[in-house]
Design an enzyme around this catalytic site. Structure first.
Site, PDB file in Angstrom:
ATOM      1  N   GLY A 164      -3.728  -0.767 -13.912  1.00 43.16           N
ATOM      2  CA  GLY A 164      -5.034  -0.635 -14.548  1.00 43.16           C
ATOM      3  C   GLY A 164      -4.929  -0.276 -16.025  1.00 43.16           C
ATOM      4  N   ILE A 203       6.568  -7.124 -27.052  1.00 39.37           N
ATOM      5  CA  ILE A 203       6.445  -8.514 -27.482  1.00 39.37           C
ATOM      6  C   ILE A 203       5.173  -8.575 -28.340  1.00 39.37           C
ATOM      7  CG2 ILE A 203       6.304 -10.926 -26.728  1.00 39.37           C
ATOM      8  CD1 ILE A 203       8.828  -9.578 -25.715  1.00 39.37           C
ATOM      9  N   ARG A 292      -2.319  -8.226  -4.555  1.00 41.20           N
ATOM     10  CA  ARG A 292      -3.692  -8.103  -4.036  1.00 41.20           C
ATOM     11  C   ARG A 292      -4.548  -9.185  -4.669  1.00 41.20           C
ATOM     12  NH1 ARG A 292      -5.973  -6.203  -8.918  1.00 41.20           N
ATOM     13  NH2 ARG A 292      -4.475  -4.993 -10.118  1.00 41.20           N
TER      14      ARG A 292
END
Ligand code: ADP
Ligand code: ADP
Ligand code: MG
Length: 458
Positions: A164, A203, A292
């Site tokens: 998250g 990156i 999920r």
């Protein structure tokens, strides 16, 4: 086929899962906390069971109460949605132990791919490029110093159990690294119950590209990619499919690598393999797998015509994969925006309250995934997602035009929402040209956010 499904979640995703089950003729049981008695998922399910007080720890994260509700109502399966218990391997095992089909991968697959360090190793072993960094968890600052010789700065310190957008810190030099490392470990332990850390080279100006996969434990297919480069605090706010940034060759390589990894870990169910893509170097790097259904799954459904949640339910019911790779053909372009109960002109301050009136957008190519209804009071205890507005059209340009049209139709009266953010982004030249990267939105907000004042209808 499954007969009766308990949906161990709330909000728009509980509504989404209940609808998919009902479309397949599966009976549904909603669970709800004391704060969610009036919630839409409770109203539309065939049955509902109270699982405790508002605090998530006492209800939506309360495994004993959820398993008791499943037993009391005679369920044979549990869908965890996203968030809450969705990536909790012990919960998946507890469901299996109670004779319930867990609609997702096995506990062991969650352990391997849900731990971000173990997943990096699995990706590396499957020949999928990973971001340069530590091979395993970092044991000490001394060990980190050796790795930093190769990676250089800046680096990201990441929590092995993070998610998250939380549990990530950037260090620009050794002094910052040495200061941040113990703090990051303490924070990760407090937030995720696991203080394990790893590190990755930053990156710069990368895009976030992810591949949707489906597996049945033996075989796997991909449903192409999504681009989610528009992020705030490492959380996605706008997602689309396909990505305009990829050449056909790099798309083939990326999707093939995702299928290889899915097969290598014997994955079952729907999953997402996330990558960073560096345009200039034309290279991609694995960052993590989400084991999920994801928030942004509808954009993939819009371009492929596949109901991903229905496929998850079929796989959990023991059916082999129905889809062959050659059956999955993308069409057009889809965009999703996350309408949150937040005020974008005030640093996205949460804005719970009551929806006094609601006008839902409609028409061709428009999908509104939400738990809202007129008179609904948004409780302050959970996340701020109110609705996902998803549009589909033949081209990206037409999808953006349709997004503006659908946003203009949408009225969520009584609350402040992130709608002005998306109206402004849809008109921005860089967004229109897809000339963005994962840090782009934060820079844009620094100069634009004060103008994103939401209307507050009486
Ligand atoms: P997606 O990748 O599907 O867009 P996000 O990463 O935005 O998903 O997370 C989806 C939901 O799951 C959010 O509500 C987020 O807060 C929650 N979440 C994801 N991982 C974790 C975690 N490790 N701990 C707590 N919450 C998490
Ligand atoms: P989470 O589990 O919280 O979703 P991720 O590892 O998927 O964490 O990273 C979330 C976001 O942070 C990415 O989408 C990207 O914007 C940024 N990010 C993660 N790793 C890197 C990296 N090595 N370099 C640059 N940005 C990164
Ligand atoms: Mg991620």
């Amino acid at each position: 086929m499954l007969k009766k499904l308990l949906v161990a979640n709330r909000g728009e995703i509980a509504v989404r899962v209940i609808r998919a089950a009902q479309d397949l003729g599966i009976a549904t049981v909603a669970v709800y906390s004391d704060a969610d008695r009036d919630a839409l998922h409770v109203q539309i399910a065939d049955e509902a069971a109270n699982i405790g007080p508002p605090a998530a720890k006492k209800s939506y994260l309360n495994v004993a109460n959820i398993l008791k509700a499943a037993a009391d109502t005679g369920c044979d399966a549990v869908h965890p949605g996203y968030g809450f218990l969705a990536e909790n391997a012990d919960f998946a095992d507890a469901c299996a132990g109670a004779g319930l089909a867990f609609v997702g991968p096995s506990g062991d697959a969650i352990r391997t791919m849900g731990d971000k360090v173990a997943a990096r190793s699995a990706a590396h072993a499957a020949g999928v490029p990973v971001v340069p960094g530590s091979l395993g968890r970092i044991g000490s600052i001394d060990e980190a110093r050796h790795i930093l010789i190769d990676t250089g700065f800046p680096v990201m310190i990441k929590a092995a159990a993070g998610g998250g957008g939380r549990g990530i810190r950037i260090a620009n030099d050794l002094a910052e690294f040495e200061a941040a490392f113990p703090q990051a470990a303490a924070e990760a332990l407090a937030a995720f119950g696991d203080g394990g850390l790893y590190m990755e080279k930053v990156i710069a100006k990368a895009r976030h590209i992810e591949v949707q996969v489906l597996g049945d434990g033996r075989d796997a297919v991909h449903c192409f990619e999504r681009e989610c480069s528009l992020q705030r605090r490492r959380q996605k706010v706008w997602e689309e499919a396909p990505s305009r940034a990829l050449s056909p060759r790099i798309r083939d390589e990326l999707c093939a690598s995702a299928v290889r990894l899915t097969r290598a870990v014997g994955y079952s169910g729907a999953g997402t393999i996330e990558y960073l893509y560096d345009d200039e170097a034309d290279r991609f790097y694995f960052i993590e797998m989400n084991t999920r259904i994801q928030v942004e799954h509808p954009v993939t459904e819009m371009i492929t015509g596949i109901d991903l949640v229905a496929e998850m339910l079929r796989i959990a019911g023991g059916e082999p994969l129905r889809l062959r790779q050659s059956d999955i053909i993308p069409r057009g372009h889809a965009i999703e925006v996350r309408l949150n109960a937040e005020d974008p002109s005030r640093d996205f301050a949460p804005f719970p309250g009551t929806v006094s009136a609601l006008r839902v957008p409609g028409g061709p190519g428009v999908r509104f995934e939400s738990m809202l209804y007129a008179g609904y009071t948004v409780p302050p205890f959970y996340d701020s997602l109110l609705a996902k507005l998803v549009v589909h059209a033949e081209t990206r340009e037409a999808a953006i035009t349709r997004l503006v049209r659908a946003l203009s139709e949408t009225r969520i009266e009584g609350l402040r929402t992130t709608k002005p953010l998306f109206l402004a982004l849809a008109k921005d030249d860089a967004v229109k040209a897809n000339a963005v990267h994962t840090r782009w939105l934060e820079g844009w907000l620094a100069t634009h956010s004060s103008r994103l004042v939401p209307e507050l209808e009486p």
